[in-house]
Design a protein around this motif. Structure first.
Motif, PDB file in Angstrom:
ATOM      1  N   ASP A  16       8.826  42.067  52.686  1.00 22.07           N
ATOM      2  CA  ASP A  16       8.131  40.987  52.341  1.00 22.07           C
ATOM      3  C   ASP A  16       7.967  40.871  50.920  1.00 22.07           C
ATOM      4  N   VAL A  17       8.417  41.698  49.921  1.00 19.98           N
ATOM      5  CA  VAL A  17       8.084  41.844  48.555  1.00 19.98           C
ATOM      6  C   VAL A  17       8.227  40.270  47.955  1.00 19.98           C
ATOM      7  N   GLN A  18       7.192  39.803  47.359  1.00 16.72           N
ATOM      8  CA  GLN A  18       6.958  38.665  47.066  1.00 16.72           C
ATOM      9  C   GLN A  18       7.415  38.154  45.732  1.00 16.72           C
ATOM     10  N   PHE A  19       8.251  37.188  45.416  1.00 14.97           N
ATOM     11  CA  PHE A  19       8.813  36.800  44.292  1.00 14.97           C
ATOM     12  C   PHE A  19       7.446  36.369  43.421  1.00 14.97           C
ATOM     13  N   ASP A  20       7.541  36.579  42.186  1.00 16.55           N
ATOM     14  CA  ASP A  20       6.475  35.976  41.237  1.00 16.55           C
ATOM     15  C   ASP A  20       6.961  34.734  40.469  1.00 16.55           C
ATOM     16  N   GLY A  21       6.715  33.630  41.006  1.00 21.39           N
ATOM     17  CA  GLY A  21       6.911  32.490  40.272  1.00 21.39           C
ATOM     18  C   GLY A  21       7.670  31.491  41.300  1.00 21.39           C
ATOM     19  N   ASP A  22       8.410  30.594  40.797  1.00 22.24           N
ATOM     20  CA  ASP A  22       9.012  29.455  41.551  1.00 22.24           C
ATOM     21  C   ASP A  22      10.484  30.127  41.956  1.00 22.24           C
ATOM     22  N   ALA A  23      10.725  30.603  42.869  1.00 18.32           N
ATOM     23  CA  ALA A  23      11.930  31.229  43.425  1.00 18.32           C
ATOM     24  C   ALA A  23      13.179  30.256  43.527  1.00 18.32           C
ATOM     25  N   PRO A  24      14.249  30.351  42.969  1.00 20.37           N
ATOM     26  CA  PRO A  24      15.436  29.427  43.038  1.00 20.37           C
ATOM     27  C   PRO A  24      16.098  29.882  44.254  1.00 20.37           C
ATOM     28  N   PRO A  25      17.042  28.939  44.623  1.00 19.43           N
ATOM     29  CA  PRO A  25      17.413  29.004  46.045  1.00 19.43           C
ATOM     30  C   PRO A  25      18.696  30.374  45.770  1.00 19.43           C
ATOM     31  N   VAL A  26      18.979  30.978  46.929  1.00 19.91           N
ATOM     32  CA  VAL A  26      20.058  32.122  46.646  1.00 19.91           C
ATOM     33  C   VAL A  26      21.231  31.631  47.832  1.00 19.91           C
ATOM     34  N   LEU A  27      22.454  31.913  47.424  1.00 15.92           N
ATOM     35  CA  LEU A  27      23.596  31.887  48.205  1.00 15.92           C
ATOM     36  C   LEU A  27      24.256  33.275  48.573  1.00 15.92           C
ATOM     37  N   VAL A  28      24.427  33.583  49.714  1.00 17.78           N
ATOM     38  CA  VAL A  28      24.944  35.004  49.788  1.00 17.78           C
ATOM     39  C   VAL A  28      26.234  34.831  50.551  1.00 17.78           C
ATOM     40  N   ILE A  29      27.385  35.412  49.788  1.00 15.17           N
ATOM     41  CA  ILE A  29      28.353  35.594  50.292  1.00 15.17           C
ATOM     42  C   ILE A  29      29.173  36.968  50.881  1.00 15.17           C
ATOM     43  N   PRO A  30      29.551  37.123  51.992  1.00 17.90           N
ATOM     44  CA  PRO A  30      29.872  38.251  52.595  1.00 17.90           C
ATOM     45  C   PRO A  30      31.329  38.944  51.933  1.00 17.90           C
ATOM     46  N   ALA A 193      26.734  49.381  53.911  1.00 18.45           N
ATOM     47  CA  ALA A 193      25.520  48.761  54.154  1.00 18.45           C
ATOM     48  C   ALA A 193      24.886  47.917  53.150  1.00 18.45           C
ATOM     49  N   PHE A 194      25.815  47.686  52.115  1.00 15.47           N
ATOM     50  CA  PHE A 194      25.068  46.790  51.114  1.00 15.47           C
ATOM     51  C   PHE A 194      24.771  45.243  51.679  1.00 15.47           C
ATOM     52  N   GLY A 195      25.545  44.761  52.506  1.00 16.68           N
ATOM     53  CA  GLY A 195      24.983  43.606  52.904  1.00 16.68           C
ATOM     54  C   GLY A 195      24.179  43.516  54.215  1.00 16.68           C
ATOM     55  N   SER A 196      24.213  44.539  54.789  1.00 13.06           N
ATOM     56  CA  SER A 196      23.674  44.610  56.335  1.00 13.06           C
ATOM     57  C   SER A 196      22.564  45.844  56.571  1.00 13.06           C
ATOM     58  N   GLY A 197      22.335  46.807  55.609  1.00 18.30           N
ATOM     59  CA  GLY A 197      21.016  47.743  55.846  1.00 18.30           C
ATOM     60  C   GLY A 197      19.793  47.361  55.167  1.00 18.30           C
ATOM     61  N   LYS A 198      18.917  47.818  56.077  1.00 18.97           N
ATOM     62  CA  LYS A 198      17.534  47.492  55.887  1.00 18.97           C
ATOM     63  C   LYS A 198      17.019  47.937  54.315  1.00 18.97           C
ATOM     64  N   ARG A 199      17.370  49.322  53.976  1.00 17.12           N
ATOM     65  CA  ARG A 199      17.067  49.783  52.651  1.00 17.12           C
ATOM     66  C   ARG A 199      17.660  48.993  51.669  1.00 17.12           C
ATOM     67  N   ALA A 200      19.233  48.493  51.933  1.00 11.69           N
ATOM     68  CA  ALA A 200      19.949  47.990  50.801  1.00 11.69           C
ATOM     69  C   ALA A 200      19.164  46.407  50.605  1.00 11.69           C
ATOM     70  N   ALA A 201      18.817  45.796  51.679  1.00 11.33           N
ATOM     71  CA  ALA A 201      18.517  44.346  51.562  1.00 11.33           C
ATOM     72  C   ALA A 201      16.874  44.548  50.687  1.00 11.33           C
ATOM     73  N   ALA A 202      16.143  45.609  50.922  1.00 13.86           N
ATOM     74  CA  ALA A 202      14.842  45.886  50.058  1.00 13.86           C
ATOM     75  C   ALA A 202      15.312  46.029  48.716  1.00 13.86           C
ATOM     76  N   ILE A 203      16.245  46.993  48.590  1.00 14.72           N
ATOM     77  CA  ILE A 203      16.549  46.998  46.922  1.00 14.72           C
ATOM     78  C   ILE A 203      17.248  45.954  46.469  1.00 14.72           C
ATOM     79  N   VAL A 204      18.125  45.335  47.037  1.00 17.89           N
ATOM     80  CA  VAL A 204      18.756  43.965  46.362  1.00 17.89           C
ATOM     81  C   VAL A 204      17.646  42.985  46.118  1.00 17.89           C
ATOM     82  N   THR A 205      16.613  42.788  46.870  1.00 15.95           N
ATOM     83  CA  THR A 205      15.445  41.811  46.744  1.00 15.95           C
ATOM     84  C   THR A 205      14.777  42.165  45.819  1.00 15.95           C
ATOM     85  N   ARG A 206      14.445  43.464  45.518  1.00 18.83           N
ATOM     86  CA  ARG A 206      13.806  43.663  44.200  1.00 18.83           C
ATOM     87  C   ARG A 206      14.436  43.511  43.200  1.00 18.83           C
TER      88      ARG A 206
END
Length: 215
Positions: A16-30, A193-206
């Motif tokens: 739940d790392v919080q984005f600092d500011g008004d977050a834009p929408p994100v489209l995720v493509i597999p 793991a890029f699209g489906s791993g917990k660690r990857a999701a945290a890194i990509v979000t950061r």
């Protein structure tokens, strides 16, 4: 470039790392032979961080088609109308090719592109998935079904995330040349793991949160 040993510490990142500011929408493509279900954890992680997040709606992704590109354009237009803000596209593997082409064509709808192990640069035959792609489609990686060149940097902020431990996409193809992207991050993540791993999701979000300061 962020070194892999630096990002190993990201395993401890909260989802739940919080984005600092008004977050834009994100489209995720597999990626190839994947669907939106495979990116659900990544989308949930982005959403928990404050990003309005959307699936591609592509179904099982087997190749690049004009129909899916148009479907994505319509979705991006709807997102823009709803949020009054250009979107971020996060594309995993083949999804990153879609992301870069969409940003080349529609920079008015897209704020930033982030590719995850996407083969946008160099020789497509340097990757381990080209035979599968050729078998699934009526075109080949050498003669793609679109006039655009994915290696050309879109006129928006463009980030490439790549891995020496990918196992499917050659690192140099996913990293790209300096003129092909604005930033690149080396992480220690297997391709699947890029699209489906917990660690990857945290890194990509950061990374998405950090790079938006430059977009």
């Amino acid at each position: 470039m962020i070194a892999v040993n630096q990002f190993r510490r990201a395993e401890k990142l909260e989802l739940d790392v919080q984005f600092d500011g008004d977050a834009p929408p994100v489209l995720v493509i597999p990626g190839l032979l994947a669907n939106d279900g495979t990116t659900s954890l990544l989308r949930r992680t982005l959403a928990a961080s404050g990003f309005p997040t959307y699936p591609s709606g592509f179904g099982l992704l087997t190749g690049v088609t004009p129909q899916r590109l148009e479907k994505a354009r319509l979705r991006l237009a709807e997102m823009h109308e709803r949020h009054k803000e250009r979107a971020v596209i996060v594309g995993w593997s083949l999804g990153g090719i879609y992301a870069r082409v969409l940003a080349q064509r529609h920079p008015d709808l897209i704020k930033m592109v982030v590719t995850l192990g996407s083969p946008f640069s160099g020789d497509p035959h340097a990757n381990n998935a080209w035979r599968i792609y050729n078998a699934l489609n009526d075109h080949t990686v050498s003669e793609p079904n679109l006039p655009d060149d994915p290696s050309v940097k879109p006129p928006v902020h463009t980030v490439a995330i790549w891995s020496q431990a990918d196992g499917v996409i050659a690192p140099e193809c996913a990293m790209g040349e300096g003129v092909e992207r604005d930033a690149e991050y080396l992480v220690n993540i297997p391709h699947m793991a890029f699209g489906s791993g917990k660690r990857a999701a945290a890194i990509v979000t950061r990374i998405v949160s950090s790079e938006l300061k430059n977009a």
